[in-house]
Write an enzyme that holds these catalytic residues in place. Structure first.
Site, mmCIF file in Angstrom:
data_model
loop_
_atom_site.group_PDB
_atom_site.id
_atom_site.type_symbol
_atom_site.label_atom_id
_atom_site.label_comp_id
_atom_site.label_asym_id
_atom_site.label_seq_id
_atom_site.Cartn_x
_atom_site.Cartn_y
_atom_site.Cartn_z
ATOM 1 N N GLU A 174 -4.530 -8.869 0.751
ATOM 2 C CA GLU A 174 -5.157 -8.612 2.058
ATOM 3 C C GLU A 174 -6.652 -8.514 1.846
ATOM 4 O OE1 GLU A 174 -3.989 -5.301 4.558
ATOM 5 O OE2 GLU A 174 -1.864 -5.718 4.230
ATOM 6 N N GLU A 217 0.809 -1.224 0.000
ATOM 7 C CA GLU A 217 0.000 0.000 0.000
ATOM 8 C C GLU A 217 0.844 1.276 0.000
ATOM 9 O OE1 GLU A 217 -2.990 -0.176 3.042
ATOM 10 O OE2 GLU A 217 -3.889 -1.975 2.214
HETATM 11 C C1 BG6 Z 1 -4.530 -2.369 5.305
HETATM 12 C C2 BG6 Z 1 -3.114 -2.292 5.787
HETATM 13 O O1 BG6 Z 1 -4.875 -1.230 4.629
HETATM 14 O O2 BG6 Z 1 -5.536 -2.437 6.244
HETATM 15 C C3 BG6 Z 1 -2.881 -2.868 7.160
HETATM 16 O O3 BG6 Z 1 -2.200 -2.879 4.887
HETATM 17 C C4 BG6 Z 1 -4.051 -2.551 8.074
HETATM 18 O O4 BG6 Z 1 -1.675 -2.336 7.603
HETATM 19 C C5 BG6 Z 1 -5.311 -3.121 7.451
HETATM 20 O O5 BG6 Z 1 -3.864 -3.034 9.373
HETATM 21 C C6 BG6 Z 1 -6.563 -2.984 8.275
HETATM 22 O O6 BG6 Z 1 -6.789 -1.654 8.628
HETATM 23 P P1 BG6 Z 1 -6.840 -1.200 10.136
HETATM 24 O O7 BG6 Z 1 -6.636 0.261 10.100
HETATM 25 O O8 BG6 Z 1 -8.156 -1.587 10.662
HETATM 26 O O9 BG6 Z 1 -5.725 -1.917 10.823
#
Ligand code: BG6
Length: 469
Positions: free
Chosen positions: A367, A168
């Site tokens: 992810e 990202e």
């Molecule tokens: C993604 C990132 O955008 O979202 C992670 O790569 C992040 O680093 C994940 O943890 C979930 O988002 P959040 O803010 O709820 O942790």
């Protein structure tokens, strides 16, 4: 209904370096950028907790990795913390203890039957390079990143065959320098776009080096575009708004990495708004020549947009929202804990778009996941979190993905975020994402959640049952 993935498709999971590793064995001057965010804005991090301990994967990986395998994880994407890996960022002097740690993690994954996949950065730009040069805004830092990448390829390329340059790359420039949302909370568009360009150059440089060092391997970048949906695709004003959003949020990293050039409309708007970065002929040639082999697509929620309805004041710093408004669609399905929309169908639409517009490049969902608060309330008598909502979330996303695969898109993996509960930026341990629980009240004790059993069964059979979509 039974959904089946073709042979070669693998379920896996993601581990974000700084969000899991903790900072044990780092010198005080070996900080990364998220540590600065925490240190300078601690009161806004959930309970003040931060990356110093995180899930202490550093201290627990020999216990965690066998649990990951029990949870069905067949591929594991994690990353090197650049700030930990080197003792001297200018002269690329490796910290041998850190290098050994990453080597041990790789070996441990392989011994447990999990394929390691490495990423070079999940925002762990060394703090020193931020403070001295403003990070990726500097071409010198681009050079240092390229040298770091070469060293990492040489150290681990014998065992790791799939690599990514960034996770990202848009997030820090967007949230820290464009939106003013995360520390240092700036509204400096020109700076944000210089960072973006710097990261795009880093990817191209790393690809160039990778071809020399590991010609048999595959390299890509992990993006989170997001998927943009107009309020009404048949309304020209909404469609134009979506096209501008697409040019800012989807295309820059996608087009440069896969097609080898910037989207023209994006460059035209930056010129017009006086926030253009320095784009040389040499840069263009570098980007054109060094496109990626594989794409990582992080997907959480779509971005819905509509034609601009709110007033825009030109005395404020430029923001892409000058050209469109975000659309809060009535009745959308939400994950109330994270405040993010749940819309699994985008994985199908993303797959079809990649097939159509990005020469059906090889890709993975790098992810996807659901963060939930107070998961302890779902514990059964044995203390196991019964996260049926997560199982349903995964199954529905996989169902849409399998439809895209059945229609010929070249996706060969789905990596859940996350292997284990971890430290989110700002939200810290509020929303839990893992197949493995980290119990902060019991000395970071680990336990598999119910979703781990479901995930293992799906991974081992490459199939699962779910309602018809
Ligand atoms: C993604 C990132 O955008 O979202 C992670 O790569 C992040 O680093 C994940 O943890 C979930 O988002 P959040 O803010 O709820 O942790």
């Amino acid at each position: 209904m039974k959904y089946t993935f073709p042979e070669g498709f693998k379920l896996g999971a993601t581990g974000a370096g700084w969000q899991m590793e903790g900072e044990t064995d780092k010198r005080p001057d070996q900080k990364h950028f998220p540590h600065l965010m925490w240190e300078n804005d601690r009161e806004n991090w959930y309970l003040g907790l931060g990356p110093d301990v995180a899930s202490d994967f550093y201290g627990h990986f020999r216990e965690d990795i066998p649990m990951f395998r029990k949870a069905g994880i067949l591929q594991y994407r994690f990353n090197i913390d650049w700030s930990r890996f080197l003792d001297d960022y200018e002269n690329v002097v490796v910290n041998e203890k850190a290098a050994q740690y990453y080597s041990d993690v790789i070996d441990c994954l392989i011994e447990n039957g999990i394929e390691p996949v490495l990423c070079l950065e999940h925002w762990e730009l060394p703090a020193a390079l931020y403070e001295k040069y403003d990070g990726y805004a500097s071409r010198h830092v681009v050079d240092l990143y390229a040298r770091y990448a070469r060293e990492a390829f040489r150290r681990y390329g014998d065992r790791v065959k799939t690599w990514f340059t960034f996770n990202e790359p848009m997030v820090i420039p967007e949230l820290c320098f464009l939106n003013g949302f995360w520390w240092p909370k700036e509204h400096q568009p020109a700076r944000a776009f210089r960072w973006i360009h710097g990261k795009i150059l880093c990817t191209a440089r790393a690809v160039e080096i990778f071809r020399q060092e590991l010609p048999e391997g595959k390299i890509g970048v992990i993006v989170n575009p997001p998927y943009i949906i107009p309020r009404d695709a048949n309304n020209p004003a909404d469609a134009e708004a979506a096209d501008v959003a697409d040019n800012f949020y989807w295309r820059p990293f996608m087009d440069t990495a896969i097609l080898g050039h910037y989207p023209q409309k994006f460059l035209d708007i930056l010129q017009r708004e006086n926030v253009m970065f320095d784009l040389t002929e040499e840069d263009k040639a570098l980007i054109a020549k060094n496109t990626v082999d594989i794409l990582g697509m992080n997907y959480y929620q779509p971005m819905r947009v509509k034609a601009k309805e709110t007033p825009w004041d030109d005395s404020q710093p430029f923001h892409p929202n000058k050209y469109f408004d975000n659309y809060d669609m009535p009745g959308k399905r939400m994950n109330p804990y994270r405040g993010w929309e749940i819309y699994p169908r985008s994985l199908y639409d993303i797959g079809m778009r990649i097939k159509r517009e990005y020469h059906n490049i090889d890709w993975v969902v790098s992810e996807s996941g659901m963060g939930v608060q107070n998961e302890e309330q779902y514990k059964n008598a044995e203390g196991i979190i019964q996260d049926t909502y997560r199982i349903e979330f995964i199954a529905e996303h996989l169902a849409w993905l399998s439809k895209a695969v059945a229609e010929g898109c070249n996706c060969h993996g789905y990596w859940l975020f996350a292997s284990i509960d971890n430290c989110s930026p700002y939200n810290t341990f509020k929303n839990r994402y893992g197949l493995v629980e980290v119990d902060r009240k019991q000395n970071l004790k680990r336990r598999l959640k119910a979703s781990a059993d479901w995930y293992r069964a799906a991974a081992e059979s490459n199939s699962f049952d779910f309602k018809e979509i």
